[in-house]
Design an enzyme around this catalytic site. Sequence first.
Site, PDB file in Angstrom:
ATOM      1  N   GLU A 353       0.201  -0.358  -8.164  1.00  0.00           N
ATOM      2  CA  GLU A 353      -1.052  -0.659  -7.468  1.00  0.00           C
ATOM      3  C   GLU A 353      -2.263   0.072  -8.050  1.00  0.00           C
ATOM      4  OE1 GLU A 353       0.343  -1.920  -3.100  1.00  0.00           O
ATOM      5  OE2 GLU A 353       0.359   0.237  -3.384  1.00  0.00           O
TER       6      GLU A 353
HETATM    7  C1  ACM Z   1       4.989   0.319  -3.658  1.00  0.00           C
HETATM    8  O1  ACM Z   1       5.437  -0.092  -2.554  1.00  0.00           O
HETATM    9  N1  ACM Z   1       3.675   0.425  -3.865  1.00  0.00           N
HETATM   10  C2  ACM Z   1       5.873   0.692  -4.745  1.00  0.00           C
END
Ligand code: ACM
Length: 718
Positions: A353
């Site tokens: 992310e």
């Molecule tokens: C995640 O759940 N951002 C690995």
Amino acid sequence: MSIRTMSRFAWFLRPERQGFPQRFSIAGARVLCAVAVFSPAFLHGASDLGAAPSQGGEFVNTLMPQPSSLTVQSGAFPLNGALTVCFTGVHDKMLDDAVARALGQFEEETGMAMSGAPACGPAQAQLQIDVQHPAEAVQSIDEDDSYSLVVGKDRVLLQAPNDLGALHGLQTLLQLVQEQAGGYVFPAVSISDKPRFKWRGLMIDCGRHFEPVPVILRTLDGMAAVKLNVFHWHLTEDQGFRAESLRFPKLQEMGSDGLYYTQSEMREVVEYAHARGIRVVPEFDMPGHSTSWFVGYPQLASGPGPYHVERVFGVHDAAMDPTQESTYVFLDAFIGEMAGIFPDAYMHIGGDESNGKQWLANPKIRAFMRKNGMAKPADLQVYFNRRLLAILKKYHKHMVGWDEILAPGLPKDAVVQSWRNLDSLRMGTEEGYHEILSGPYYLDHMESAEEHYLADPLPANSGFSAAQENLVLGGEICMWGEHISAQTIDSRIWPRAAAIAERFWSPAGVRDVNDMYRRLWVESLRLDALGLEQISGPQRMLRELGGSASPTELEALASVLEPVSFGQRYSLQKTDQLTPLNGLVDAVVPDPPARHAFAESVQNYLATSPANQNDQAALEKLFGSWRQTASKLEPFMQSSPRLVGYAARAQELGQLGQIGQEAIQYLNAPAGEPSDWEKETLARMDAIHEERILVRFAILDPLRKLVVAAGASRSHLQ
Ligand code: ACM
């Protein structure tokens, strides 16, 4: 909204028909009282439904995970105290300590003094432990976990190629203890066991909410009990930097609110885990999810700051600057320091992310990307990963990262942890990367044990080649930290993690959901006895919520409720790091035992024609108790400051009780049913299902089945 955030936004023991003639050692006595306390309404409603499977003689199989091969013999080894233990192969401190712990647990369970003579000749040994090699000083992923256990009438033989297998065998022996004829026994069995996957992990996010060391240690005890062998420790997040660095002390001093693990505590955790056959893989999440690093060291960031410990969850723009050499000088020193604390061959660099916004907003970084032919932020992240990989190699570490790291140019020795969907598992293995599957094992989603249990890292229809299958190292359960505290973490992890542990250990064909739930409840009692608090913690929280005048009906209501999904809670409550986690939503547990018990009762009732009168009476009693609970509880909740927001659920429990009673009445006398009863009733249930309060009913689906069956019985008449 983050992808993770999007996707995360996006029994009870079935007793014997005649009560509890088969009592299960530790579980035995406690099954009765725990169910009574945990789920009083259900004790009356369903306690005489169903029969526990028994595999020959007196043996009742409550093993979790199931071994790969088990043969039941006749007879049993009686436990009479002072168990003599002898080692006929190598033995060392790891084994001595494991035996001492096991003897302590036998003692707790049976009330008998258990320490035997520490050394003895094989001829006198009741428990003979025959191990060929010590465990490796640093546990490796390829170490042999296998063992065999033969329980005869007067001796027990545990054999293993190394200490790790012996540790697993001792855990199996602990689960074998049963009450029989007024005493305790190990039933005579012959077990030959080994895991299906070598990476059987549990990740805990201690960044968003800090979990004190004792919580981590008791979690490791639980992991060892169900043969999980990797503790993935998510130590850094936007909301907190939890690992003490002596090289860069402002990391924890400015980035943690004072809540961090000292180096000696981290070493203690590593040592404690190693003694239990568990590897510790630390995660330092970068380049994104990294705000807490920048509070003390803003020069690492791609944007101007200033930075503070983030309170809000989700994906933030803050990211490390991969274009400046000083970032790598810092990371080299930091990773070198952490490598001295965490000896495992693997280190996790996160990689998830990272939205690239700070990179694109920074002219210097944009110029770097242009100069190096990088069209998009993902290309810059590959560059960053390659630089990181070189640093990890310098410290003899393999790199693990979330599946965003899977991009062209990623060196082949990186391990990809697949979380967003199964495509990354497929793509990664097609391209030759080792993979760990996590997507179906997110405990914060508040799904049932059944849903997690049936998700296989290598489903029969995967279409994977043998080479691809070999690249799947195993799976990891994920416990993200937005909605957990030290008080609630156990009831979010356990007992569901024990069901997933069985998926990672046992043969693929072990998939009987009813049998899993039957054993899961027994295992849950064992885990709570071991010091975990997934049963006792919620009971305590309920007492606190209700105050001194709390009626027992509060437990009855709580036993059929569960928290809404992660995403629903996030949007209803707008939680951040400072939101207190001590409401009814935190005291109720995901997939409460009552859900599966009720589903089974309804299924059994509907499967028999004419209906079994005992089954029917049990359901009628249950529905009556829901109505009584509602009438007593609703006024109490209306005047209770911490429960008033949930009072509607008490009133709805009464409605559900009435619906159940009507369904049974119409099943018995279909002609009396009003023509649109089924439609209207299902619409009422849909309204109750709406997640406008933080807790939802876990028992709606089976009740719907009953309503539909009642409706169908009428149309049958027409
Ligand atoms: C995640 O759940 N951002 C690995």
